[in-house]
Structure formats: structure tokens, C-alpha cells
Motif scaffolding. Structure first.
Motif, PDB file in Angstrom:
ATOM      1  N   GLY A   9       0.826  -1.209   0.000  1.00  0.00           N
ATOM      2  CA  GLY A   9       0.000   0.000   0.000  1.00  0.00           C
ATOM      3  C   GLY A   9       0.854   1.251   0.000  1.00  0.00           C
ATOM      4  O   GLY A   9       1.349   1.664   1.046  1.00  0.00           O
ATOM      5  N   LEU A  10       1.017   1.855  -1.177  1.00  0.00           N
ATOM      6  CA  LEU A  10       1.902   3.013  -1.308  1.00  0.00           C
ATOM      7  C   LEU A  10       1.096   4.292  -1.547  1.00  0.00           C
ATOM      8  O   LEU A  10       1.281   4.988  -2.544  1.00  0.00           O
ATOM      9  N   GLY A  11       0.182   4.542  -0.639  1.00  0.00           N
ATOM     10  CA  GLY A  11      -0.615   5.759  -0.754  1.00  0.00           C
ATOM     11  C   GLY A  11       0.133   6.942  -0.166  1.00  0.00           C
ATOM     12  O   GLY A  11       1.357   6.926  -0.002  1.00  0.00           O
ATOM     13  N   VAL A  12      -0.624   7.957   0.132  1.00  0.00           N
ATOM     14  CA  VAL A  12      -0.076   9.153   0.758  1.00  0.00           C
ATOM     15  C   VAL A  12       0.791   8.799   1.966  1.00  0.00           C
ATOM     16  O   VAL A  12       1.848   9.387   2.190  1.00  0.00           O
ATOM     17  N   ARG A  33      -1.473  -1.743  -5.530  1.00  0.00           N
ATOM     18  CA  ARG A  33      -2.488  -2.170  -6.503  1.00  0.00           C
ATOM     19  C   ARG A  33      -2.225  -1.552  -7.869  1.00  0.00           C
ATOM     20  O   ARG A  33      -2.207  -2.239  -8.880  1.00  0.00           O
ATOM     21  N   LYS A  37       2.823   3.086  -9.271  1.00  0.00           N
ATOM     22  CA  LYS A  37       3.348   3.699  -8.048  1.00  0.00           C
ATOM     23  C   LYS A  37       4.452   2.846  -7.436  1.00  0.00           C
ATOM     24  O   LYS A  37       5.415   3.368  -6.872  1.00  0.00           O
ATOM     25  N   VAL A  67      -3.350   0.354   3.758  1.00  0.00           N
ATOM     26  CA  VAL A  67      -4.285   0.601   2.652  1.00  0.00           C
ATOM     27  C   VAL A  67      -5.474   1.403   3.176  1.00  0.00           C
ATOM     28  O   VAL A  67      -5.300   2.217   4.090  1.00  0.00           O
ATOM     29  N   GLY A  68      -6.658   1.247   2.626  1.00  0.00           N
ATOM     30  CA  GLY A  68      -7.740   2.168   2.965  1.00  0.00           C
ATOM     31  C   GLY A  68      -8.594   1.764   4.159  1.00  0.00           C
ATOM     32  O   GLY A  68      -8.526   2.356   5.229  1.00  0.00           O
ATOM     33  N   VAL A  76      -6.001  -7.557   0.512  1.00  0.00           N
ATOM     34  CA  VAL A  76      -4.553  -7.811   0.347  1.00  0.00           C
ATOM     35  C   VAL A  76      -4.058  -8.971   1.225  1.00  0.00           C
ATOM     36  O   VAL A  76      -2.968  -9.481   1.015  1.00  0.00           O
ATOM     37  N   THR A  97      -3.112   0.411   8.606  1.00  0.00           N
ATOM     38  CA  THR A  97      -4.393   0.982   8.176  1.00  0.00           C
ATOM     39  C   THR A  97      -5.239   1.346   9.396  1.00  0.00           C
ATOM     40  O   THR A  97      -5.214   0.642  10.389  1.00  0.00           O
ATOM     41  N   THR A  98      -5.973   2.450   9.308  1.00  0.00           N
ATOM     42  CA  THR A  98      -6.977   2.723  10.339  1.00  0.00           C
ATOM     43  C   THR A  98      -8.196   1.872  10.016  1.00  0.00           C
ATOM     44  O   THR A  98      -8.861   2.085   8.997  1.00  0.00           O
ATOM     45  N   VAL A 123      -1.725   4.828  12.631  1.00  0.00           N
ATOM     46  CA  VAL A 123      -0.830   5.950  12.904  1.00  0.00           C
ATOM     47  C   VAL A 123      -1.581   7.272  12.904  1.00  0.00           C
ATOM     48  O   VAL A 123      -2.681   7.385  12.363  1.00  0.00           O
ATOM     49  N   GLY A 126      -0.477  12.376   9.966  1.00  0.00           N
ATOM     50  CA  GLY A 126      -0.795  12.854   8.629  1.00  0.00           C
ATOM     51  C   GLY A 126       0.339  12.708   7.640  1.00  0.00           C
ATOM     52  O   GLY A 126       1.386  12.109   7.927  1.00  0.00           O
ATOM     53  N   LYS A 173      -6.865   4.670  18.364  1.00  0.00           N
ATOM     54  CA  LYS A 173      -7.067   5.557  17.217  1.00  0.00           C
ATOM     55  C   LYS A 173      -8.520   6.044  17.167  1.00  0.00           C
ATOM     56  O   LYS A 173      -8.783   7.205  16.817  1.00  0.00           O
ATOM     57  N   TRP A 238     -11.834  10.254   4.737  1.00  0.00           N
ATOM     58  CA  TRP A 238     -11.153   9.371   5.708  1.00  0.00           C
ATOM     59  C   TRP A 238     -11.770   9.528   7.089  1.00  0.00           C
ATOM     60  O   TRP A 238     -11.957   8.546   7.810  1.00  0.00           O
TER      61      TRP A 238
HETATM   62  N1  LIG Z   1      -3.705  10.515   4.964  1.00  0.00           N
HETATM   63  C1  LIG Z   1      -3.557  10.761   6.256  1.00  0.00           C
HETATM   64  O1  LIG Z   1      -3.283  11.891   6.686  1.00  0.00           O
HETATM   65  C2  LIG Z   1      -3.692   9.650   7.224  1.00  0.00           C
HETATM   66  C3  LIG Z   1      -4.193   8.435   6.831  1.00  0.00           C
HETATM   67  N2  LIG Z   1      -4.356   7.441   7.731  1.00  0.00           N
HETATM   68  C4  LIG Z   1      -4.897   6.118   7.363  1.00  0.00           C
HETATM   69  O2  LIG Z   1      -3.922   5.441   6.612  1.00  0.00           O
HETATM   70  C5  LIG Z   1      -4.549   4.626   5.641  1.00  0.00           C
HETATM   71  C6  LIG Z   1      -3.977   4.968   4.269  1.00  0.00           C
HETATM   72  O3  LIG Z   1      -4.239   6.342   4.022  1.00  0.00           O
HETATM   73  P1  LIG Z   1      -3.610   7.117   2.766  1.00  0.00           P
HETATM   74  O4  LIG Z   1      -2.229   6.615   2.520  1.00  0.00           O
HETATM   75  O5  LIG Z   1      -3.821   8.542   3.008  1.00  0.00           O
HETATM   76  O6  LIG Z   1      -4.554   6.613   1.591  1.00  0.00           O
HETATM   77  P2  LIG Z   1      -4.381   6.726   0.018  1.00  0.00           P
HETATM   78  O7  LIG Z   1      -5.726   6.787  -0.564  1.00  0.00           O
HETATM   79  O8  LIG Z   1      -3.395   7.763  -0.358  1.00  0.00           O
HETATM   80  O9  LIG Z   1      -3.729   5.315  -0.338  1.00  0.00           O
HETATM   81  C7  LIG Z   1      -4.424   4.121  -0.178  1.00  0.00           C
HETATM   82  C8  LIG Z   1      -3.500   2.995  -0.542  1.00  0.00           C
HETATM   83  O10 LIG Z   1      -4.205   1.767  -0.351  1.00  0.00           O
HETATM   84  C9  LIG Z   1      -4.249   1.055  -1.578  1.00  0.00           C
HETATM   85  N3  LIG Z   1      -5.510   0.326  -1.652  1.00  0.00           N
HETATM   86  C10 LIG Z   1      -6.743   0.805  -1.365  1.00  0.00           C
HETATM   87  N4  LIG Z   1      -7.655  -0.147  -1.551  1.00  0.00           N
HETATM   88  C11 LIG Z   1      -7.007  -1.245  -1.943  1.00  0.00           C
HETATM   89  C12 LIG Z   1      -7.415  -2.556  -2.283  1.00  0.00           C
HETATM   90  N5  LIG Z   1      -8.707  -2.909  -2.227  1.00  0.00           N
HETATM   91  N6  LIG Z   1      -6.473  -3.428  -2.662  1.00  0.00           N
HETATM   92  C13 LIG Z   1      -5.182  -3.060  -2.713  1.00  0.00           C
HETATM   93  N7  LIG Z   1      -4.731  -1.847  -2.402  1.00  0.00           N
HETATM   94  C14 LIG Z   1      -5.647  -0.950  -2.021  1.00  0.00           C
HETATM   95  C15 LIG Z   1      -4.101   2.110  -2.622  1.00  0.00           C
HETATM   96  O11 LIG Z   1      -3.681   1.531  -3.833  1.00  0.00           O
HETATM   97  P3  LIG Z   1      -3.797   2.340  -5.230  1.00  0.00           P
HETATM   98  O12 LIG Z   1      -2.577   3.195  -5.289  1.00  0.00           O
HETATM   99  O13 LIG Z   1      -3.825   1.270  -6.253  1.00  0.00           O
HETATM  100  O14 LIG Z   1      -5.081   3.123  -5.164  1.00  0.00           O
HETATM  101  C16 LIG Z   1      -3.085   3.008  -1.996  1.00  0.00           C
HETATM  102  O15 LIG Z   1      -1.825   2.470  -2.083  1.00  0.00           O
HETATM  103  C17 LIG Z   1      -6.041   4.850   5.778  1.00  0.00           C
HETATM  104  O16 LIG Z   1      -6.604   3.839   6.584  1.00  0.00           O
HETATM  105  C18 LIG Z   1      -6.122   6.171   6.460  1.00  0.00           C
HETATM  106  O17 LIG Z   1      -7.315   6.283   7.207  1.00  0.00           O
HETATM  107  C19 LIG Z   1      -3.984   7.591   9.049  1.00  0.00           C
HETATM  108  C20 LIG Z   1      -3.453   8.790   9.486  1.00  0.00           C
HETATM  109  C21 LIG Z   1      -3.308   9.911   8.631  1.00  0.00           C
END
Ligand SMILES: NC(=O)C1=CN([C@@H]2O[C@H](COP(=O)(O)OP(=O)(O)OC[C@H]3O[C@@H](n4cnc5c(N)ncnc54)[C@H](OP(=O)(O)O)[C@@H]3O)[C@@H](O)[C@H]2O)C=CC1
Ligand SMILES: NC(=O)C1=CN([C@@H]2O[C@H](COP(=O)(O)OP(=O)(O)OC[C@H]3O[C@@H](n4cnc5c(N)ncnc54)[C@H](OP(=O)(O)O)[C@@H]3O)[C@@H](O)[C@H]2O)C=CC1
Ligand SMILES: NC(=O)C1=CN([C@@H]2O[C@H](COP(=O)(O)OP(=O)(O)OC[C@H]3O[C@@H](n4cnc5c(N)ncnc54)[C@H](OP(=O)(O)O)[C@@H]3O)[C@@H](O)[C@H]2O)C=CC1
Lengths: 289, 289, 289, 289
Positions: A9-12, A33, A37, A67-68, A76, A97-98, A123, A126, A173, A238
Motif C-alpha cells: 500500500g503506497l498511498g499518501v 495495486r 506507483k 491501505v484504505g 490484500v 491501516t486505520t 498511525v 498525517g 485511534k 477518511w
Molecule cells: N492521509 C492521512 O493523513 C492519514 C491516513 N491514515 C490512514 O492510513 C490509511 C492509508 O491512508 P492514505 O495513505 O492517506 O490513503 P491513500 O488513498 O493515499 O492510499 C491508499 C492505498 O491503499 C491502496 N488500496 C486501497 N484499496 C485497496 C485494495 N482494495 N487493494 C489493494 N490496495 C488498495 C491504494 O492503492 P492504489 O494506489 O492502487 O489506489 C493506496 O496504495 C487509511 O486507513 C487512512 O485512514 C492515518 C493517518 C493519517
């Protein structure tokens, strides 16, 4: 000595967290996914990536997930390509993940069946916290597993707190998010009145921010709120996910969260205004609509 | 050089505030409705007292008032024995009572007629702040009057902030109280859940108090809340008075304060539980009833 | 001419509904998870019963279901023993459970695959309505299927209203429950004040029940509320299930339901008081706690 | 035989009420602050008018008042031109204004000093009720005074209910308004969802209006609400006045009205939208903003 890690999971959040791990000398294999990225990450940090969670984790002694929501986490973990299918015996699996405490307990059992151990470790801090490696991790699990993982947590989390058995990280959390909702609704109502009567925001905050009304949000968000600037921070979508998790847990526990439930609906109004990605402090925008 | 001062209202706040003034070398003449307290004060601090507000202020260049509510303030200003009847031309009158902004504007006019000048200067910091002389004063009035009074404010207020014209001090205090209500309801809902699921409060607060959920109340009240200890702090009855003032001002300004109005009703539940004098953090007791 | 029917779920509602069908000359085969109730029913009404949903429906042209929640419904539809496994082509399947609109749409597809047609038809009118055969059915589905089923609905429902396509019955029921929540919280707050100030409840209701404040709940519940009598009527646990369904649908639709969300939390307080099976009018008990 | 009456306040309500009295053969002398309305009335109904309340009441055995709020009532009772100054001994004074119970008790004493007797008799039924003479009067006072006045009440009120001692009429009216607030917020949330999902309002109301969700407001307002038509009915400004009276009484009685307080703030949002004169059902407009 560097550890064999996987990061799913390489999101934000996950992207920089995995980067800090790799930069600290660990050997990280990532999965995302959307593969682009993962490719970008692997170039930037000179790490590996897998085409499936299973592939990413197959050599890992530590597996991080971020992830989300509950459903995303399940997707996953489980299935032929899921990380559980190739998990090394003895591996430590950490979900950042939260998500719900129930999911944490479910995953612990599933990981145990694969002879691994599990921590839930949502965590806070942010995007900035993730990028600067100064997150706070609220951890649920055994002392031993926590001790084993802490060296890795240090790469991206300044504060790590073991809260209790698996699920406790998520519960902590939830408390965090509930508190934020109350703080922000109060602050929004206060600033709304302040603006309407023409108070100077800087003088106001200078006068009240160190006392009984003071809060992190007041110090760190009053200026952007006053400027109607919400394109940053922790997204309303979120927040609603997190409040739903908290409200569901409260139902299970037989406690009532009246203000939280109400404010969650106020966030629905923010979403109606197009504020899905706005910072949670946008409750003020709703009041002033 | 010491100033000629009068201080009207020797309650939990006024008593030590007037004491700090006298101790700092000013010459203070006090008035208190219940004379016994004035006598006690005058013995303790070697100051004078008057039998009426009028008598207390007759030589004063600075007159401080700190009584209960709008009506109480009017009762010490007006009438044959009221302070206005014997106010020295040129005197500065300062109201430290938490009251309405409308009252402040009304008093300003009344004081001007007596050739004096007026400041509204509600304080925060509670009993401890008053006793230790570290209150915060939110002040409304002219630069000049504020400058003249500031030397005296320093005797009991660490922070003094001129907010704007007369009434602005009260408005800032309203914002303060609105913010507190939101913070405390959120914190109470969070701690309620934490307790129900068995989290360790110290670990919880260690994890979350420095981040986005953090607040003065969280740091300073979580322990007493967890211990169901509410016999201290800022009383629910006062809080409801203050929230009423804020809600009335909001009506006048055409803004809505949904959470504030709701939490004010929750405080009514605390009063039903006998919590009239409990600290405002007792919203938790209500949830756990 | 009597139809071949099956009725799944012999609870407070289903038991008498199935009885009315059989009494009206239709040939009803029932299923209940707890078989004893099915046996009792079959003796009382001289009908048949099956040991599984599949067995009960195998000859049926009309299949009625009235169980608890979405999950319960799925458990009687799907699986080897589920009603779908033995559904006759051309059969009409009617779900009387109060459930989500999404479930209704899902079931419609599943039934169509078996060459049947589907109606969602949640009811109101409570236990008394079921026993006296005077329920109201809010129906979603096609005109044609509704027309085919209406003869059977008449056995237990005085009012039948086709609301629109499948799911519309559930949506109408959600509106119904949302309205009830508001009515009852208002009525409870009103009666609480009335009792506290010593008004005579009969005179009060005589004066206000026909005008702008009037409601079914006021006329039919004020007496039991005044007498603190809640061991009857529509249970708080059911209400919370229904409000959750409505709140989830509102999320999906992007609308906010602030009072509904708040009152749902108030019902959590009623549950804490042991009121899980109390009538929904027990919001008054909560206020007077 | 016709009575000597006076009627003070010829607003939306008072104008037709006074007219019904005169039409029924009583001899009515009116007063209105804006004299033009009194002149118009006296032409239309061939009655008299006075230039002051005192002048209007000087021959009256029955004095009715229907002005705006507590303050307005006081302004027509007291002072040199006030009705008390010329009240005939033995006169019955009836206040139809929706006001506080405290005011009613205060007026009773004042009227008794003039050897008269007093009833508080707020009404419901709105402009249409006043024009058609079918109001409901909720009356506080003695049996004897009520009996004496009832003949006159009949001219404009279909339902008259003696609720108890002076003040009880106002208390009953408070309960009425509290109930309306709850009903309307629930109805608004329900209709909002109904509209969003595309339900047919007529079918919806046909299905649910006779059952547990039913209310006067549902039957009489759903159509105008659905059509966003609010230029009629009972004005939001009046409603807020009334809710404030109820909330203040609740404070005095130590009861909490959480939904009422919240909905009152929602009405503030309606006022912000320019809805000061809109019907109270405009809570829906707020949700859909
Ligand atoms: N953003 C914030 O400030 C904070 C976020 N959080 C928590 O951290 C978690 C992640 O947040 P954040 O990084 O911001 O989210 P993002 O939306 O930026 O990233 C989500 C990540 O999860 C992947 N993902 C989502 N659904 C699936 C799935 N069904 N199968 C595989 N991969 C999946 C996404 O893949 P893909 O790239 O393919 O979409 C992406 O890598 C959340 O639970 C959020 O509540 C906690 C504290 C602060
Ligand atoms: N009660 C009321 O006043 C009203 C109820 N409703 C709705 O009607 C529905 C039924 O309510 P009611 O009859 O009161 O409920 P009851 O609890 O009395 O009965 C529930 C029925 O469903 C069966 N059931 C529950 N779960 C399952 C499952 N997983 N598998 C198989 N059978 C199951 C139960 O079987 P078993 O006997 O084995 O437990 C029982 O027959 C609910 O959706 C409710 O919201 C609607 C309007 C009014
Ligand atoms: N309208 C409705 O549907 C209902 C109203 N009520 C209640 O009835 C009362 C009257 O309502 P309504 O008739 O609609 O109000 P209007 O605003 O139409 O009329 C108010 C009347 O009071 C007079 N008035 C107001 N203030 C003063 C004052 N300070 N001194 C002398 N006269 C004054 C006005 O005089 P002027 O003409 O000079 O302005 C006018 O005659 C209110 O308490 C309201 O809450 C109750 C049920 C329904």
C-alpha cells in the motif's frame, strides 16, 4: 542489521513510510495495486516490488500494510495472491491501516495460523508526519512482537505506544478521532462567531490558545480555517470512515457517542459541498455556507 | 507608584485578584455583598473596605468588578449605592465578570457619562490562575485605557490581550467557552469508549495528547476524569451561564451553534445529577451515568 | 382459489401473517429456524412446514420471508438449504423483513436467475397489526408482480402501496422510521416538561393532539409513556437496526440526517438502561433517568 | 347578551379574533399600536377603538391581549397608558400572546391588585384558525374565571381547555411547540431522503401517514414541503421565540431538551437563508440547501 521487509500500500502514507524503511538500511519489497506507483517507488528508493501481495512478502520477516479500509485490508491478506498465502513462518505482520478492532482480531488469528504474529498499528500525524518520519503509532499486540517491530517503527514513527492486546491500537485511534471531531466542531463554532463579530484572529488565538480552550487544532489550523483554506491535511472522507468505525465499536460496546454521531452528519454536509478531500477542519466552511 | 484602586466582588476569583493588587503596592478598597468576606480580606491584606460599592470606589482611580452575571453587575453599578454614583471623574472602570457584550457597551456609556473610561476584561485561568496571579485577560476598550490599566492587570494576569473596542473582551471569552464545550464533549466521548474497552489511560494520553486530538483539557483533565473526580475546576453552573451568553450573542449575530446548544443541554443533565459545582469536564460522568 | 405459499420466519410478525394466509384458504408451508415454532404453527393452523427453507418453498408459487436483518435474510435465501436452491420457476418471492434497499436489489437479481420475480414489502403496524391482519405494506417491484401478489397481501395488510421499483418499499420504510424518531424525541421532551411542571396529561393531549403538534404517537402512546410503561410495541433493538439502515442509505445518497443520528445514540442510552425490548417511545424514560 | 370587551393587538391573529367577538354580538373596543389597523378594523366590524390600551379597556368587563412577546405584553399592561391603569374592578383579563409562564404569574398579581382576574390563554391553529374562528385555546387560571370567559372564547376557539392555575396555558403551549419541532425535523429528514431516492411523495404519504410515523404536519405540510413552498403558516421567527421560552422554562425546571435546542439552532440556519417568515416546515429547505 537490515531486515527483510515488505510494505503493502503506497498511498499518501505508505509511500514515504516504506521509503524511510528502505533508507534506514532495511531491504523492502513493496506492493501497490496500481503498479505504476510501485515502480516509481522502487526507482526512487532502489527497492524491490512484487506484482501481488503474495510475491512482495515471500521473503519478508516483517510485513507492513497501509491501505484504505477493512475491506481493502482483507483484499490484500486473503485469496490466492493475498499476503497470507506466501507468508513466511515466524513473520511479523503489522497493519498500519486505520480499521476496526474486530478486523485486527480476525487478522491475528489468520496470521497465527501461518505461524506468524500480528500487530495493529494505526498511525497519526498525517502526510507531513509520514514524510518527515515523525508519525505516532498506536499499537496493539504482545510485548514480544512489539519489541521485535519497534526498531522498524522507529524509521517512521517518533512515538510508538503499545496499548494492549491486538485491537488496542485501533481502539486508541478511535478515541483519537472522536476527540478530534469534538475539538473541531467547537473550534469551528467559536471561529464562526469570532469572524462574524469582527475579532482579530491572531489576537484571539494569542489570548486563548494556551488556556482551557486550547488544542492542537486551534494552534495549527486556525489560520487556514480563517482563510477558508482546506486543500490539505486529513480528508473528510477518511474522517467519516474512521468515525463510522468508532460508532460501530461504540454500538458493540453499548456506549453512546451523541456528539460524534452528530458531527459525522455534519461532515456529510461538507461532502455535499464538495469537500470530500478537504481537511477535517472544514466544519467551519459548513457553518458559514 | 501605588495606585488608588477599588475592587468589587470578592468571590473565588476576585478575592485573590484584589489581594495581588494590594500586595503589589497599590492601595485597594474592596466591597463585597457579604461583608464578612470584605472584613476577612481587609485583615488578610491590610486593605480597606467599603460598606457599599459607592463607598469603596469614592477615591479610586481604578475600579475593578468581578461578580456573577449581567444582573449582578448592574446591581453594583447602578442605584444610590452603586459605584457610578461616586465614581471619580477620570477613573478607569474594568469589568472582569464574564458577561454579555451588550452589557459592556451599556456600561461604557454609563461610565463615560461620569467622565470615566471603561474596559471589559473577562479572564480565564480559573481559581488556580487567580490565586497564582497567572490569569489571562481578554480586554475590550481603547488602546489608551488599556495602556493605563495594564500595569494593574499585570498583578494578576500573565497574559493580557486587547481584543478591540469595548465588548470585544466578552466576545473573545465567548469563543473560549464555545471551544471548551466542544473539546470536552469529544474528550468525554473518547474517554468513555476508552474506559469501556479497557484501555490504559496513561498510555492512551501519552500516545494521542501531542497530536491532532490533543488539547489543554486532555492533558490537564484526563486523569481526574478517569478517576471520576469533579470537585474542582470551573463549575457547570458558571459554564451554563457563559454558554447562554454565547448562544444569545449568536442569535443576535445570526449564526448557529448546534454543538454548543446541544452540549449546554447535556450540562443540564449534569446539573440533574447534582453536578452544579462540578468541573466542566463532568460531561463524562453524564455519559457514564 | 387457494395459492401454494411458503412463509419463512415465524416471529412476532411472521407467525400471525402466515396464519392469516392459511386461514384465507391458501396452502401455506412454513419454515422457522427454531423448528418448535413451526410445529406449533402447523398444528394451530393445519398447515405444513419444512425443515429447511428449501424444503418449505419447493412447491410454492408465492414465497414470503419475514426474518430479522439483512444477514438473516441472506441466510435463508442462499446456500444448499436456502430457498433459492429449490425455488419454482415463475415463483414470486416477497421479503417482508425491514432490510436495506441494496439487499432488495441483490435479491431481485438472484430471484430472476431462478426465473422468479421479487418484491420487497416491509410492513408497519406492529404486532397488533400483524395479529389483526391490518398491516401496511410498502412494496417495491413491478406493477405486474405487485398485482399478482396483492390478493395475498390482503390477507394481512389493509394498506398496500406499490412505491416503485424493487428497493422502494425499503426506502419508504426508512422514511417511516426516520419520521418516527423525530416525532418521539419531540414528544418525549414535551411530556418530560409537562410532567415536571405538573400538567394533567389527559387535558394536555386533549388540547394539543388535534393540532399542529399532533401525531399518531401522541395519541397512541402518551398514556403508556406517562405511566412509564414500555413493555410492548416496537422494540428499541429493532429501531436501531432500522435507523442504521436509514443512516447507511443516507450516506450512500449523500444526505445528512442529523437528528436521526443523534436520536439513534439516545436509543443506545435506552439500551444501556436495559430497554432493548422496550417500545420506541421509551426515549422519555431516558430523559427522566 | 353582549359583553363589553376590549381587544389589544390586531395582528395576524388578533384582528380576526376581535372581529369574531364583535360579530357575535359583543361590544368590542380595540387598540393597536399602529392606529391605522385599529381604524380599519373599526370600519370593517363597526366597533370602537382607543388611542391607548388604557382608553380601549376603560369600560370593558373582558380584556383580551394578543401581541408579540413578553416585553410587548408588558408594554401594553404597564405605564400611564397601560391597560392596568384604567382596568375596571372585576374585569377579566386574558392574554392570548404566546409568552412565558412567569409573565403569566406576574400579570395575575398585577391584575389582582386592580381587583380583576387573569387567564393566560395562548392559542394554536394559526392564521387560518383565527380567521375561521376554530382556534384551540390552552388556558391557565381558576375554574370560575375560565367559566366566565368561555362564552367569549367560543367566538374564535373551537377547543378550549383549562389546563390548571395561571401559567398552565403557556406551559401547555410550550409542550406543543417542542413536539412540533421534533415532528418537523424528523419529517424533513425523511422527506429529504425520499426526494433524493426518487420516491413519489403522494404514494409515500398514502402509505405511511396513517401509521406510527403519522402526524398533523405530515398530512398537512408534506405537499408544500415537497414543492419548496414556505410562504405561509407559522413563521420561523415566532417559532424561535417560542422555543426560547420553552428552553428557558426547561432550565428553570431542571430538565434538558437536547433535540429542541439543536433544532432551534437549525432554525437559525433557516433565518440565515432569509426564512424568517417561512413556515416552520422549512427545516427541509435547510437540509437541501
Ligand atoms: N492521509 C492521512 O493523513 C492519514 C491516513 N491514515 C490512514 O492510513 C490509511 C492509508 O491512508 P492514505 O495513505 O492517506 O490513503 P491513500 O488513498 O493515499 O492510499 C491508499 C492505498 O491503499 C491502496 N488500496 C486501497 N484499496 C485497496 C485494495 N482494495 N487493494 C489493494 N490496495 C488498495 C491504494 O492503492 P492504489 O494506489 O492502487 O489506489 C493506496 O496504495 C487509511 O486507513 C487512512 O485512514 C492515518 C493517518 C493519517
Ligand atoms: N415486531 C414489530 O413490531 C415489527 C417488526 N418488523 C420487522 O419485521 C421483521 C421481523 O420482526 P419480528 O417478527 O418482530 O422478529 P422476531 O424476533 O419475533 O422473529 C424473527 C424471526 O426471524 C427468524 N430468524 C432470525 N434470524 C434468522 C436466521 N439467521 N436464519 C433463520 N431465521 C432467522 C427467527 O427465527 P427463530 O424463531 O429461530 O429465532 C424468527 O422467526 C424485522 O425485520 C422487523 O424489523 C416490522 C414492523 C413491526
Ligand atoms: N401567527 C400565528 O400563526 C400564531 C401566532 N401566535 C402567537 O400570537 C401572538 C401574536 O401573533 P401574530 O398576530 O401572528 O403577530 P403579528 O406580528 O401579526 O401582530 C403582533 C401584534 O402585536 C402588536 N405589538 C407588538 N409589539 C407591541 C408593543 N410593544 N406594543 C404594542 N403592540 C405591540 C402589533 O402592533 P403593530 O400592528 O403596531 O405592529 C400587532 O398588533 C404571538 O405571541 C404569536 O406567537 C400563536 C399561534 C399562531
Amino acid at each position: 542489521m537490515g531486515k527483510q521487509c515488505a510494505f503493502i500500500g503506497l498511498g499518501v502514507m505508505g509511500y514515504p513510510m516504506a521509503g524511510h524503511l528502505q533508507n534506514a538500511g532495511h531491504s523492502v519489497s513493496v506492493f501497490n495495486r496500481t503498479t505504476a506507483k510501485a515502480e516509481k517507488w522502487s526507482k526512487e528508493f532502489s527497492g524491490n516490488y512484487g506484482k501481488t501481495p503474495a510475491e512482495a512478502v515471500k521473503n519478508a520477516d516483517f510485513v507492513m500494510v497501509c491501505v484504505g479500509n477493512d475491506e481493502d485490508v482483507r483484499s490484500v491478506f486473503y485469496g490466492d495472491d493475498g499476503l497470507l498465502s506466501k507468508l513466511k513462518p515466524g513473520a511479523v505482520v503489522i497493519d498500519h491501516t486505520t480499521a476496526s478492532a474486530e478486523l485486527a482480531r480476525e487478522l491475528e488469528l489468520a496470521v497465527k495460523e501461518k505461524e506468524g504474529s500480528f500487530l495493529d498499528a494505526p498511525v497519526s500525524g498525517g502526510q507531513a508526519g509520514a514524510e518527515n518520519g515523525v508519525l505516532t503509532a498506536m499499537v496493539g499486540g504482545s510485548d514480544k512482537t512489539f519489541a521485535a517491530a519497534d526498531e522498524l517503527f522507529q524509521c517512521y514513527a517518533k512515538t510508538r505506544q503499545l496499548m494492549g492486546p491486538v485491537g488496542s491500537g485501533q481502539l486508541a485511534k478511535m478515541v483519537n478521532q472522536i476527540c478530534i471531531a469534538g475539538v473541531l466542531q467547537g473550534l469551528s463554532e467559536g471561529l464562526q462567531l469570532a469572524r462574524k463579530v469582527g475579532l482579530d484572529p491572531d489576537k484571539l488565538i494569542a489570548a486563548i490558545s494556551k488556556g482551557a480552550a486550547g488544542s492542537w487544532q486551534m494552534e495549527n489550523r486556525y489560520k487556514t480555517m480563517w482563510d477558508n483554506h482546506y486543500e490539505h491535511g486529513f480528508a473528510v472522507d477518511w474522517m467519516r470512515k474512521d468515525l463510522k468505525i468508532a460508532l460501530a465499536e461504540a454500538d458493540r460496546q453499548g456506549v453512546s457517542l451523541p456528539a460524534t454521531a452528530l458531527i459525522d452528519q455534519f461532515y456529510a454536509d461538507v461532502q455535499k459541498m464538495g469537500g470530500n478531500r478537504w481537511d477535517t477542519s472544514s466544519l467551519l466552511a459548513r457553518l458559514e455556507k
